[in-house]
Design a protein around this motif. Structure first.
Motif, PDB file in Angstrom:
ATOM      1  N   VAL A 117       0.838  -1.186   0.000  1.00  0.00           N
ATOM      2  CA  VAL A 117       0.000   0.000   0.000  1.00  0.00           C
ATOM      3  C   VAL A 117       0.875   1.239   0.000  1.00  0.00           C
ATOM      4  O   VAL A 117       2.008   1.237   0.502  1.00  0.00           O
ATOM      5  CB  VAL A 117      -0.941  -0.011   1.236  1.00  0.00           C
ATOM      6  CG1 VAL A 117      -0.134   0.080   2.518  1.00  0.00           C
ATOM      7  CG2 VAL A 117      -1.966   1.114   1.156  1.00  0.00           C
ATOM      8  N   LYS A 118       0.344   2.306  -0.572  1.00  0.00           N
ATOM      9  CA  LYS A 118       1.066   3.572  -0.564  1.00  0.00           C
ATOM     10  C   LYS A 118       1.173   4.118   0.858  1.00  0.00           C
ATOM     11  O   LYS A 118       0.227   4.001   1.637  1.00  0.00           O
ATOM     12  CB  LYS A 118       0.341   4.606  -1.428  1.00  0.00           C
ATOM     13  CG  LYS A 118       0.376   4.354  -2.926  1.00  0.00           C
ATOM     14  CD  LYS A 118      -0.384   5.454  -3.653  1.00  0.00           C
ATOM     15  CE  LYS A 118      -0.363   5.232  -5.150  1.00  0.00           C
ATOM     16  NZ  LYS A 118      -1.141   6.286  -5.866  1.00  0.00           N
ATOM     17  N   PRO A 119       2.293   4.704   1.212  1.00  0.00           N
ATOM     18  CA  PRO A 119       2.395   5.308   2.549  1.00  0.00           C
ATOM     19  C   PRO A 119       1.491   6.541   2.639  1.00  0.00           C
ATOM     20  O   PRO A 119       1.326   7.287   1.664  1.00  0.00           O
ATOM     21  CB  PRO A 119       3.871   5.684   2.661  1.00  0.00           C
ATOM     22  CG  PRO A 119       4.345   5.816   1.246  1.00  0.00           C
ATOM     23  CD  PRO A 119       3.534   4.821   0.441  1.00  0.00           C
ATOM     24  N   GLU A 120       0.865   6.708   3.784  1.00  0.00           N
ATOM     25  CA  GLU A 120      -0.018   7.860   3.975  1.00  0.00           C
ATOM     26  C   GLU A 120       0.798   9.136   4.121  1.00  0.00           C
ATOM     27  O   GLU A 120       1.767   9.185   4.872  1.00  0.00           O
ATOM     28  CB  GLU A 120      -0.882   7.660   5.230  1.00  0.00           C
ATOM     29  CG  GLU A 120      -1.890   6.537   5.094  1.00  0.00           C
ATOM     30  CD  GLU A 120      -2.817   6.474   6.308  1.00  0.00           C
ATOM     31  OE1 GLU A 120      -2.687   7.359   7.175  1.00  0.00           O
ATOM     32  OE2 GLU A 120      -3.637   5.548   6.364  1.00  0.00           O
ATOM     33  N   ARG A 121       0.377  10.145   3.347  1.00  0.00           N
ATOM     34  CA  ARG A 121       1.056  11.441   3.423  1.00  0.00           C
ATOM     35  C   ARG A 121       0.214  12.405   4.239  1.00  0.00           C
ATOM     36  O   ARG A 121      -0.981  12.560   3.978  1.00  0.00           O
ATOM     37  CB  ARG A 121       1.301  12.000   2.029  1.00  0.00           C
ATOM     38  CG  ARG A 121       2.244  11.150   1.189  1.00  0.00           C
ATOM     39  CD  ARG A 121       2.459  11.783  -0.179  1.00  0.00           C
ATOM     40  NE  ARG A 121       3.378  10.988  -0.999  1.00  0.00           N
ATOM     41  CZ  ARG A 121       3.729  11.307  -2.241  1.00  0.00           C
ATOM     42  NH1 ARG A 121       3.206  12.413  -2.790  1.00  0.00           N
ATOM     43  NH2 ARG A 121       4.576  10.545  -2.902  1.00  0.00           N
ATOM     44  N   GLU A 122       0.846  13.025   5.191  1.00  0.00           N
ATOM     45  CA  GLU A 122       0.132  13.967   6.054  1.00  0.00           C
ATOM     46  C   GLU A 122      -0.081  15.288   5.304  1.00  0.00           C
ATOM     47  O   GLU A 122       0.865  15.910   4.825  1.00  0.00           O
ATOM     48  CB  GLU A 122       0.938  14.215   7.327  1.00  0.00           C
ATOM     49  CG  GLU A 122       0.210  15.077   8.331  1.00  0.00           C
ATOM     50  CD  GLU A 122       1.014  15.254   9.600  1.00  0.00           C
ATOM     51  OE1 GLU A 122       0.595  16.053  10.444  1.00  0.00           O
ATOM     52  OE2 GLU A 122       2.066  14.589   9.736  1.00  0.00           O
ATOM     53  N   ARG A 123      -1.346  15.676   5.191  1.00  0.00           N
ATOM     54  CA  ARG A 123      -1.666  16.928   4.499  1.00  0.00           C
ATOM     55  C   ARG A 123      -1.270  18.121   5.340  1.00  0.00           C
ATOM     56  O   ARG A 123      -1.383  18.104   6.572  1.00  0.00           O
ATOM     57  CB  ARG A 123      -3.158  16.983   4.183  1.00  0.00           C
ATOM     58  CG  ARG A 123      -3.614  15.931   3.170  1.00  0.00           C
ATOM     59  CD  ARG A 123      -5.081  16.099   2.866  1.00  0.00           C
ATOM     60  NE  ARG A 123      -5.507  15.138   1.846  1.00  0.00           N
ATOM     61  CZ  ARG A 123      -6.756  15.072   1.379  1.00  0.00           C
ATOM     62  NH1 ARG A 123      -7.692  15.917   1.845  1.00  0.00           N
ATOM     63  NH2 ARG A 123      -7.060  14.179   0.456  1.00  0.00           N
ATOM     64  N   LEU A 124      -0.847  19.164   4.622  1.00  0.00           N
ATOM     65  CA  LEU A 124      -0.431  20.372   5.315  1.00  0.00           C
ATOM     66  C   LEU A 124      -1.658  21.129   5.806  1.00  0.00           C
ATOM     67  O   LEU A 124      -2.597  21.401   5.042  1.00  0.00           O
ATOM     68  CB  LEU A 124       0.396  21.261   4.373  1.00  0.00           C
ATOM     69  CG  LEU A 124       1.291  22.305   5.039  1.00  0.00           C
ATOM     70  CD1 LEU A 124       2.325  21.621   5.930  1.00  0.00           C
ATOM     71  CD2 LEU A 124       1.988  23.144   3.982  1.00  0.00           C
ATOM     72  N   SER A 125      -1.681  21.455   7.085  1.00  0.00           N
ATOM     73  CA  SER A 125      -2.812  22.171   7.669  1.00  0.00           C
ATOM     74  C   SER A 125      -2.760  23.648   7.285  1.00  0.00           C
ATOM     75  O   SER A 125      -1.774  24.140   6.697  1.00  0.00           O
ATOM     76  CB  SER A 125      -2.796  22.030   9.179  1.00  0.00           C
ATOM     77  OG  SER A 125      -1.636  22.633   9.718  1.00  0.00           O
ATOM     78  N   ALA A 126      -3.847  24.359   7.632  1.00  0.00           N
ATOM     79  CA  ALA A 126      -3.898  25.802   7.345  1.00  0.00           C
ATOM     80  C   ALA A 126      -2.756  26.527   8.040  1.00  0.00           C
ATOM     81  O   ALA A 126      -2.133  27.440   7.477  1.00  0.00           O
ATOM     82  CB  ALA A 126      -5.255  26.355   7.786  1.00  0.00           C
ATOM     83  N   SER A 130       4.802  32.473   5.175  1.00  0.00           N
ATOM     84  CA  SER A 130       5.592  33.437   5.944  1.00  0.00           C
ATOM     85  C   SER A 130       7.076  33.205   5.733  1.00  0.00           C
ATOM     86  O   SER A 130       7.860  34.157   5.573  1.00  0.00           O
ATOM     87  CB  SER A 130       5.229  33.317   7.435  1.00  0.00           C
ATOM     88  OG  SER A 130       6.042  34.162   8.209  1.00  0.00           O
ATOM     89  N   SER A 131       7.503  31.957   5.660  1.00  0.00           N
ATOM     90  CA  SER A 131       8.920  31.650   5.453  1.00  0.00           C
ATOM     91  C   SER A 131       9.371  32.087   4.075  1.00  0.00           C
ATOM     92  O   SER A 131      10.469  32.649   3.915  1.00  0.00           O
ATOM     93  CB  SER A 131       9.160  30.150   5.628  1.00  0.00           C
ATOM     94  OG  SER A 131       8.790  29.734   6.926  1.00  0.00           O
ATOM     95  N   GLY A 170       0.057  25.271   8.731  1.00  0.00           N
ATOM     96  CA  GLY A 170       1.293  24.950   8.028  1.00  0.00           C
ATOM     97  C   GLY A 170       1.473  25.789   6.772  1.00  0.00           C
ATOM     98  O   GLY A 170       2.570  26.252   6.465  1.00  0.00           O
ATOM     99  N   TRP A 171       0.356  25.970   6.010  1.00  0.00           N
ATOM    100  CA  TRP A 171       0.433  26.814   4.808  1.00  0.00           C
ATOM    101  C   TRP A 171       0.807  28.249   5.170  1.00  0.00           C
ATOM    102  O   TRP A 171       1.615  28.894   4.479  1.00  0.00           O
ATOM    103  CB  TRP A 171      -0.911  26.799   4.073  1.00  0.00           C
ATOM    104  CG  TRP A 171      -1.158  25.546   3.289  1.00  0.00           C
ATOM    105  CD1 TRP A 171      -2.041  24.570   3.558  1.00  0.00           C
ATOM    106  CD2 TRP A 171      -0.467  25.157   2.105  1.00  0.00           C
ATOM    107  NE1 TRP A 171      -1.984  23.562   2.611  1.00  0.00           N
ATOM    108  CE2 TRP A 171      -1.006  23.912   1.684  1.00  0.00           C
ATOM    109  CE3 TRP A 171       0.556  25.727   1.330  1.00  0.00           C
ATOM    110  CZ2 TRP A 171      -0.562  23.231   0.567  1.00  0.00           C
ATOM    111  CZ3 TRP A 171       0.992  25.052   0.190  1.00  0.00           C
ATOM    112  CH2 TRP A 171       0.436  23.815  -0.179  1.00  0.00           C
ATOM    113  N   ILE A 172       0.231  28.749   6.258  1.00  0.00           N
ATOM    114  CA  ILE A 172       0.557  30.124   6.676  1.00  0.00           C
ATOM    115  C   ILE A 172       2.023  30.218   7.053  1.00  0.00           C
ATOM    116  O   ILE A 172       2.735  31.177   6.707  1.00  0.00           O
ATOM    117  CB  ILE A 172      -0.348  30.539   7.846  1.00  0.00           C
ATOM    118  CG1 ILE A 172      -1.810  30.629   7.375  1.00  0.00           C
ATOM    119  CG2 ILE A 172       0.113  31.864   8.449  1.00  0.00           C
ATOM    120  CD1 ILE A 172      -2.802  30.880   8.504  1.00  0.00           C
TER     121      ILE A 172
END
Length: 863
Positions: A832-841, A849-850, A843-845
Motif C-alpha cells: 500500500v502507498k504510505p499515507e502522506r500527512e496533508r499540510l494544515s492551514a 511566511s517563510s 502549516g500553509w501560513i
C-alpha cells in the motif's frame, strides 16, 4: 413536658447535623456514633464523594485540623471493621444465590457491636452501656413465686386455694375500689395490702364459713397467690434518653423503668436517681452500687403513678491511664479519690501507684495538682477533673543478661549477695562448644545511662587464671561464637555436574567428596583436567587466582593424587565437558521424499543433499524448485541440557508408572521412586527460579526500552524464532557439496512440496485470489486476474515471493518497470502507498511566511 420536647428537638437537630454535608465543618467527631458516621459516609457516596474526598471537603469548609484527623481516623476504623467482618463472612460462605447477597456493607458490624449507636463520649461514661446493650434484657420475670411483700392493687387476679378438711378454689379479681368478692362471704378489702396482710384478712373472713380455719388446732388451710398481674403507669422524667410515661408490669423495678426509657443520657446522673411516690421521696438508686457490688437494695418495685427522676450529673471526672476500666465516672460529694478506684477496678500492673496527677479548672484557668498515695483517701474531687495515672518506668532494678553462645541465654536476677561472671555462666548452664571463650564483652550501663564495654577472657575466668568480675544492675554479657567472628566457609562446583552450586566446606574434603555431594558427574563430564580455582591471599604478585588441575578416578575411588590435593575454603571446582561428546542433533525432512521424518545429523559437515539421499530421494511427484529450508534464528530458545535430561526422566517415570503400565518388579519400583524424587526436587527448584525471575522482570519493567523494542510490529519480525531460507534443490541435487548445498544445523526442516500449479495475488489488488499458473505469462497478466491494482497500490514496489522462500522486487530503469518472472507456487504482493500527512492551514501560513521572509532577504542582498 417542656424538658422532653427540648431534648427531642435537640436530638433531631443533632441527627440532621450528623448526616448533612453542608454544615460538615461544625461537626464534633467525638459526639458522633458509628451509626452517624455510617450515615455521613452514605450521604457522601450518594453525592459522588469518596471517603478521602469527604475529609478534604470538611477541611475546605473550615473544619479544624484536629477534628478532620479524628474524622479520618473514625472512618478508617469503621471501614476496617467492615472489611474484616466481610472477610470472615466470605471465608465461611458456601453457595450463594444471585440477587440474595447482603446489600448493606455495615450490617454485619451493626449486628456484632451492641454499642454501634453510641458516640465516643457515651461509650466512655461508666454505666452508660448498661441500658444500651442489645444483648441485655431488663424485663421483669413473671415466672417467680408470689412475693409476700407484693402490694395488691386494682386489676390484679388473686387465686385462692382452700385445702385440708375442706376443698375449694376461688378466682378473685381486685376491683377499682381495692376489694375482692368471695362467694358466701362478701367483699374483702385487699387493695394497698401486701400478699401476707391480705392472706390474714381473707382467712379471718373465711373463718365464718370454714370453722376449721380458726382455733388452736385448725384442719383447714388457705393459700393466696397471684394470677395475672396488673399493669402500672410510671413517669420517667429528667435526663433520660427517652423520657415519658411508661406502662410496665406491676413486678417492674426501677431498673426496668430505666431500661424502658433508654437509661440516663450524657448529662444524666447515675448515682442519684430518685423515686417519688405520692409526692414523697421513697428511694434513691445508685447504679454504681449495682455495677460494682451487685447491690440492688435500692432497686425497689415500682407502683402505679410512681415518678422516677434522673437529675443532671453534678460531679463527673475522667480517669486516664493504666487502670482496669478507663472512662468518665460520677462522684458523690462525700467520696474521695480512693473510693473512685473501686469503680475503675483498681490499678493495672503497669500503673505508677505512688502519685497521680489531677488536671483541674479553677479560677477560670487550668491547673495541675499532684496527689501522693497517702492522700488518696482524703483528696476531694471536683467536676471536670482529669485524673492522669502514670506508668511504671521501663527499668529494672536487679537484672543482668547473658546472650550469645551459652546454653541458656536470657535474663537473670542480681541476687542480694551479688553475682559474678562465673556464677552467671553457671546459671546459664555453661558455654556452648562453639563459644569464642577467649574474648567476650561485658556491656555496662553507666550512671549517666551511657554504654561502656569491658573485654573479658572467659576461658581464664572459668579456669581460675583470671580474676572473676562482679556484676552490676543492667550488665549484659555477650559471648560470641567462633562462627560470628569469621566468614562462613564454603566451596563451589560448576560445569558437567548433576547439581552445581555452593556447598558447605568440611575439613579434609576432596574433589571427589564434593562431586558426590553435588549428585555425581554427568555422562558428558570428563574425569581429567578438573580445575580448582583458589583464592590468592597475597596480591603483591599480581595473581588473581591460583589454578590447580587434577585427574580423579572414573569410578570416584580415592587416589593418591586426589588425597594430596584437599580442598580449601572458597575453592571453586570446574568440571569440564568430555572432548568429542555431542548430543544427537535432529533435522526433519517433510513432503515428497521416500522416507520423510526425523534424521540424526551424522557428521558436522552433513549437507542437504546427504539427508535427501538418506530419505530415499525425491518421489516422482516432487517439485524441487518449491523446496524450502526452515532454520532456527538466534531468538529460538531451545531446551537446556538440564531440561532435556528432566524430560527424559519424565518419560522414564511415565513408562514405569504402575497406575497406567504393567506391574513393575522390585528394581523397576526402586527406579521409579528414585526418578520421581529427582523430578519433584527439580520442580521445586524451578518454581523458586520462576518466582525470582518474576521479581526481576517486575524490576526491569521500569527501565527505558529502546525504540526498536517499543515497535511491536517490528519487534515481532525482528525476534522471529524461525526463518525461511531460500534454496535451489535442483542445483543442490545436481551438484552435491557445492556452494548451494548448505550444511545442516539442529532443528532444520526441509520441505519438498508436490508440483505446484497456482499463483496467488495478495495486497492492494481489487480481488485478492489464487489462479492457475500459465507458462510465459507476465506479472500484469496475473494482476488482471485479480481485477487490477487499487488506487492505494504502490505499483513500483510490487514483489514476488517464490515457493522456496526467495523474493524478488520490481526494478525501475529509465522510467520503465521490469516485473519479476513468475513460477508455479509464487505469491504476488502489492504493498500500500504510505499515507502522506496533508499540510494544515497553519502549516500553509507558516510556509508562506517563510517564503516571504526569504524573498525579503534575497531582495536586500541583491545590489
Amino acid at each position: 413536658m417542656n424538658c422532653f420536647l427540648l431534648v427531642f428537638f435537640l436530638l433531631l437537630a443533632f441527627a440532621a447535623q450528623s448526616q448533612s454535608l453542608s454544615d460538615i465543618q461544625n461537626l464534633k467527631v467525638d459526639d458522633l456514633s458509628d451509626a452517624q458516621i455510617e450515615q455521613l459516609i452514605k450521604r457522601a457516596e450518594s453525592n459522588g464523594l469518596t471517603t478521602s474526598q469527604l475529609t478534604a471537603l470538611a477541611r475546605e469548609r473550615g473544619m479544624p485540623a484536629m477534628e478532620a484527623v479524628k474524622l479520618s481516623k473514625r472512618i478508617s476504623e469503621l471501614q476496617m471493621k467492615v472489611n474484616s467482618s466481610k472477610q470472615i463472612q466470605e471465608g465461611g460462605r458456601g453457595r450463594t444465590v444471585t440477587g440474595f447477597e447482603e446489600v448493606d456493607m455495615f450490617d454485619s458490624i451493626r449486628r456484632s457491636d451492641p454499642y454501634y449507636d453510641l458516640t465516643v463520649k457515651q461509650k466512655k461514661i461508666f454505666g452508660y452501656k448498661l441500658f444500651h446493650n442489645r444483648e441485655l434484657n431488663f424485663n421483669p420475670s413473671l415466672n417467680i413465686p408470689t412475693p409476700q411483700s407484693y402490694v395488691i392493687g386494682s386489676g390484679d387476679q388473686l387465686l385462692l386455694d382452700v385445702y385440708g378438711a375442706s376443698q375449694q378454689s376461688y378466682d378473685l379479681n381486685v376491683t377499682p375500689e381495692g376489694r375482692v368478692f368471695i362467694p358466701n362471704v362478701g367483699p374483702v378489702q385487699v387493695g394497698g395490702s401486701t400478699i401476707g396482710a391480705a392472706t390474714s384478712r381473707i382467712q379471718t373472713a373465711l373463718g365464718r364459713i370454714y370453722s376449721g380455719l380458726t382455733g388452736s388446732n385448725p384442719n383447714t388451710f388457705i393459700q393466696l397467690r397471684l394470677g395475672n398481674i396488673r399493669s402500672i403507669k410510671v413517669s420517667m422524667v429528667g435526663e433520660l434518653t427517652k423520657p415519658g410515661t411508661y406502662t410496665l408490669p406491676s413486678f417492674a423495678t426501677v431498673f426496668n423503668g430505666l431500661y424502658a426509657a433508654g437509661g440516663p443520657n450524657e448529662n444524666g446522673a447515675f448515682r442519684k436517681i430518685q423515686v417519688y411516690r405520692d409526692s414523697r421521696l421513697v428511694a434513691t438508686v445508685d447504679i454504681y452500687e449495682f455495677l460494682s457490688k451487685g447491690d440492688q437494695r435500692s432497686n425497689i418495685t415500682l407502683q402505679d403513678n410512681d415518678v422516677v427522676i434522673v437529675p443532671p450529673v453534678e460531679t463527673r471526672v475522667e480517669i486516664i491511664g493504666p487502670v482496669r476500666r478507663e472512662g468518665l465516672f460520677e462522684v458523690k460529694p462525700n467520696e474521695s479519690l480512693g473510693d473512685l478506684y473501686v469503680y475503675t477496678g483498681g490499678f493495672t500492673s503497669l500503673a505508677y501507684k505512688d502519685r497521680v496527677t489531677i488536671r483541674r479548672i479553677e479560677d477560670n484557668q487550668r491547673k495541675v495538682v499532684d496527689v501522693p498515695s497517702s492522700e488518696f483517701s482524703s483528696f476531694t474531687l471536683l467536676d471536670g477533673d482529669e485524673i492522669l495515672i502514670g506508668e511504671a518506668l521501663e527499668r529494672f532494678s536487679n537484672r543482668v543478661q547473658v546472650e550469645g553462645a551459652v546454653n541458656r541465654p536470657g535474663e537473670y536476677s542480681l541476687e542480694d549477695k551479688g553475682l559474678t561472671v562465673k556464677t552467671l555462666l553457671e546459671k546459664a548452664e555453661g558455654l556452648k562448644p562453639e563459644a569464642f571463650a577467649t574474648r567476650a564483652t561485658l556491656y555496662r550501663t553507666s550512671a549517666d545511662l551511657t554504654l561502656a564495654a569491658e573485654p573479658l577472657d572467659l576461658k581464664g575466668i572459668l579456669e581460675g587464671t583470671r580474676q572473676d568480675v562482679p556484676l552490676k544492675n543492667e550488665d549484659l554479657l555477650f559471648v560470641p561464637s567462633r562462627y560470628d567472628v569469621k566468614e562462613e566457609y564454603y566451596v563451589k562446583i560448576s560445569g558437567e555436574i548433576n547439581y552445581p552450586g555452593t556447598y558447605p566446606f568440611a575439613s579434609e574434603m576432596t574433589v571427589g567428596d564434593l562431586i558426590i555431594r553435588s549428585g555425581g558427574l554427568l555422562e558428558s563430564a570428563t574425569n581429567s583436567s578438573i580445575e580448582i580455582a583458589r583464592r590468592v591471599r597475597d596480591s603483591s604478585t599480581g595473581r588473581i587466582a591460583e589454578i590447580k588441575t587434577l585427574t580423579i578416578d572414573p569410578n570416584l575411588e580415592l587416589t593418591d593424587e586426589e588425597r594430596n590435593q584437599q580442598l580449601q575454603p572458597f575453592d571453586h571446582v570446574f568440571i569440564r565437558r568430555s572432548p568429542g561428546f555431542e548430543r544427537e542433533q535432529i533435522v526433519t525432512i517433510q513432503g515428497e521424499v521416500t522416507y520423510p521424518g526425523e534424521f540424526a545429523i551424522a557428521s558436522a559437515n552433513e549437507r542437504i543433499s546427504d539427508v535427501v539421499k538418506r530419505a530415499g530421494g525425491m518421489t516422482q511427484f516432487a517439485y524441487p524448485k518449491g523446496a524450502s529450508l526452515i532454520r532456527r534464528t538466534i531468538y529460538f530458545q531451545d531446551l537446556t541440557d538440564e531440561e532435556k535430561r528432566i524430560n527424559e526422566l519424565k518419560e522414564i517415570r511415565d513408562n514405569l508408572d504402575p497406575d497406567f503400565k504393567r506391574k513393575n518388579n522390585e528394581a523397576e519400583e526402586t527406579l521409579f521412586d528414585r526418578v520421581d524424587k529427582k523430578i519433584a526436587d527439580y520442580d521445586i527448584e524451578l518454581q523458586i527460579k520462576k518466582q525470582e525471575a518474576a521479581v526481576q522482570k517486575l524490576s526491569d519493567s521500569s527501565l527505558a526500552l529502546d525504540s526498536i523494542r517499543l515497535d511491536s510490529a517490528l519487534n515481532a519480525v525482528r525476534m522471529k524464532k524461525q526463518d525461511y531460507v531460500g534454496i535451489d534443490l535442483v542445483k543442490i541435487m545436481g551438484n552435491p557439496g557445492g556452494e548451494d548445498d548448505l550444511i545442516l544445523m539442529e532443528g532444520d526442516i526441509i520441505r519438498i512440496p508436490k508440483e505446484l500449479q497456482t499463483v496467488r495475488m495478495v495486497g492492494e489488488v481489487l480481488l485478492p485470489t489464487t489462479t492457475r499458473y500459465y507458462n510465459n505469462r507476465g506479472l500484469k497478466h496475473y494482476i488482471s486476474k485479480a481485477g487490477g491494482f487499487t488506487e492505494n497500490a504502490r505499483k513500483s514496489k510490487t514483489y514476488v515471493v517464490y515457493a522456496n522462500g526467495d523474493a524478488k522486487s520490481t526494478r525501475n530503469l529509465l522510467g520503465l518497470k521490469f516485473y519479476p518472472r513468475l513460477e508455479p507456487g509464487a505469491e504476488i504482493v502489492v504493498p500500500v502507498k504510505p499515507e502522506r500527512e496533508r499540510l494544515s492551514a497553519a502549516g500553509w501560513i507558516g510556509l508562506a511566511s517563510s517564503l516571504a521572509t526569504l524573498g525579503i532577504l534575497i531582495e536586500r542582498l541583491l545590489p
